[in-house]
Design an enzyme around this catalytic site. Structure first.
Site, PDB file in Angstrom:
ATOM      1  N   HIS A 164      69.748  22.723  67.919  1.00 45.07           N
ATOM      2  CA  HIS A 164      68.725  21.633  68.149  1.00 45.07           C
ATOM      3  C   HIS A 164      68.908  20.835  69.661  1.00 45.07           C
ATOM      4  CE1 HIS A 164      66.063  18.690  66.957  1.00 45.07           C
ATOM      5  NE2 HIS A 164      66.765  17.903  67.069  1.00 45.07           N
TER       6      HIS A 164
ATOM      7  N   ASP B 199      68.134  26.318  64.699  1.00 45.57           N
ATOM      8  CA  ASP B 199      68.244  24.618  65.031  1.00 45.57           C
ATOM      9  C   ASP B 199      69.270  23.939  64.362  1.00 45.57           C
ATOM     10  OD1 ASP B 199      66.126  22.759  66.396  1.00 45.57           O
ATOM     11  OD2 ASP B 199      66.856  21.990  64.712  1.00 45.57           O
TER      12      ASP B 199
ATOM     13  N   SER C 298      61.934  16.513  69.382  1.00 41.37           N
ATOM     14  CA  SER C 298      62.653  16.238  67.991  1.00 41.37           C
ATOM     15  C   SER C 298      61.653  14.817  67.507  1.00 41.37           C
ATOM     16  CB  SER C 298      63.945  15.710  68.592  1.00 41.37           C
ATOM     17  OG  SER C 298      64.785  15.636  66.897  1.00 41.37           O
TER      18      SER C 298
END
Ligand SMILES: *[C@@H]1O[C@H](CO)[C@@H](O)[C@H](O)[C@H]1NC(C)=O
Length: 289
Positions: free
Chosen positions: A270, A215, A99
């Protein structure tokens, strides 16, 4: 004689795999926003289980609220950290950033024109920017993507990491004017550092970009592959974007040398890229040798 030699070689090979030191390169891991190294421990354990003997560095810099600090302040420290770990392992290291951590790690690698990072894995990172606020609602409950530029494209907004990669497709003039981070490391704004930013990138043996359509945080999700919205919110694939066709940061050079790997995996949220065993086995482990 021949058979014995064969057995000897096979034994040597399996020993080096078991001891790990010869077989697997050290891995440096960088966590995401509003979390810390503890969020990456499942991934660390999986690597240690599947590749015994791997030395794993789970970077603890800028965890929790500190992960919101200015992007360059974080990148400077990550750069020094990668430099130090790299010196301990002259044979080369692997860096995996998750990320926001993947974006900061990328900038750190680009800021080290003599690094020995062999493989960089970008695990669902907003490499082309972010235009979605779901992950920010914890801090800014009422923030809407449409108006967030008013906050981020300002001197104050640039004190936050997110301000540095907030990329509003409708406010590109303000983005270019105020953003002190993404336009620089993408060489959209040319500075005295642009040449070395490209050198740091093309020095990689392998660039692995991982992301997927479910995601739900990286927006657009294709930003994980350097693709991004145009002003109509149509996603332009990375290979049609100017930074690629101009080869401004060396991604095209990497692709032409078969060093760019794009991984698209559906049905992964995610928060699952680094916490789901099957995902780790499928999309991360193959690149850790
Ligand atoms: C270039 O990089 C150095 C070292 O990180 C930094 O101090 C300097 O401000 C950068 N220059 C520009 C124009 O961004």
């Amino acid at each position: 004689m021949r058979l014995q030699l064969h057995i000897l070689l096979a034994t040597l090979a399996s020993c080096s795999i078991l001891s790990g030191t010869l077989a697997y390169k050290p891995v440096v891991i960088l966590h995401g926003i509003l979390s810390g190294p503890e969020s990456m421990t499942f991934l660390v354990r999986e690597i240690e289980k599947l590749h015994p003997g791997t030395v794993v560095y789970n970077c603890d810099k800028f965890s929790g609220w500190y992960s919101l600090e200015n992007a360059w302040r974080q990148v400077d420290q990550v750069r020094d950290y990668l430099n130090e770990v790299g010196k301990l392992h002259p044979e080369g290291i692997i860096v995996l950033g998750y990320s926001q951590g993947g974006l900061l790690a990328r900038a750190a690698i680009q800021s080290l024109p003599n690094h020995n990072v062999k493989t960089f894995i970008s695990l669902s990172s907003p490499q082309a920017g972010q235009y979605g606020t779901s992950f920010l609602h914890l801090i800014f409950p009422d923030l809407a993507a449409k108006t967030a530029f008013e906050l981020f494209y300002s001197r104050v907004g640039q004190h936050t990491s997110v301000g540095g990669y907030w990329n509003d497709p409708h406010e590109q003039d303000l983005y270019m004017k105020y953003s002190e981070f993404l336009p620089l490391i993408n060489n959209e704004k040319v500075t005295s550092n642009s040449t070395s930013f490209k050198m740091g990138m093309v020095r990689l043996d392998k660039l692995v970009m991982i992301g997927g359509p479910n995601d739900d945080v990286i927006t657009p999700w294709q930003s994980s592959h350097f693709s991004y919205y145009d002003e109509n919110l149509d996603v332009i694939p990375f290979y049609q974007r100017k930074f690629f066709t101009d080869d401004s940061i060396g991604i095209r050079t990497l692709q032409e040398a078969d060093k760019l790997i794009i991984v698209v995996k559906p049905h992964v949220h995610h928060l699952a890229w680094h916490t789901r065993q099957d995902v780790i086995h499928e999309v991360i482990m193959p690149y850790l040798d």
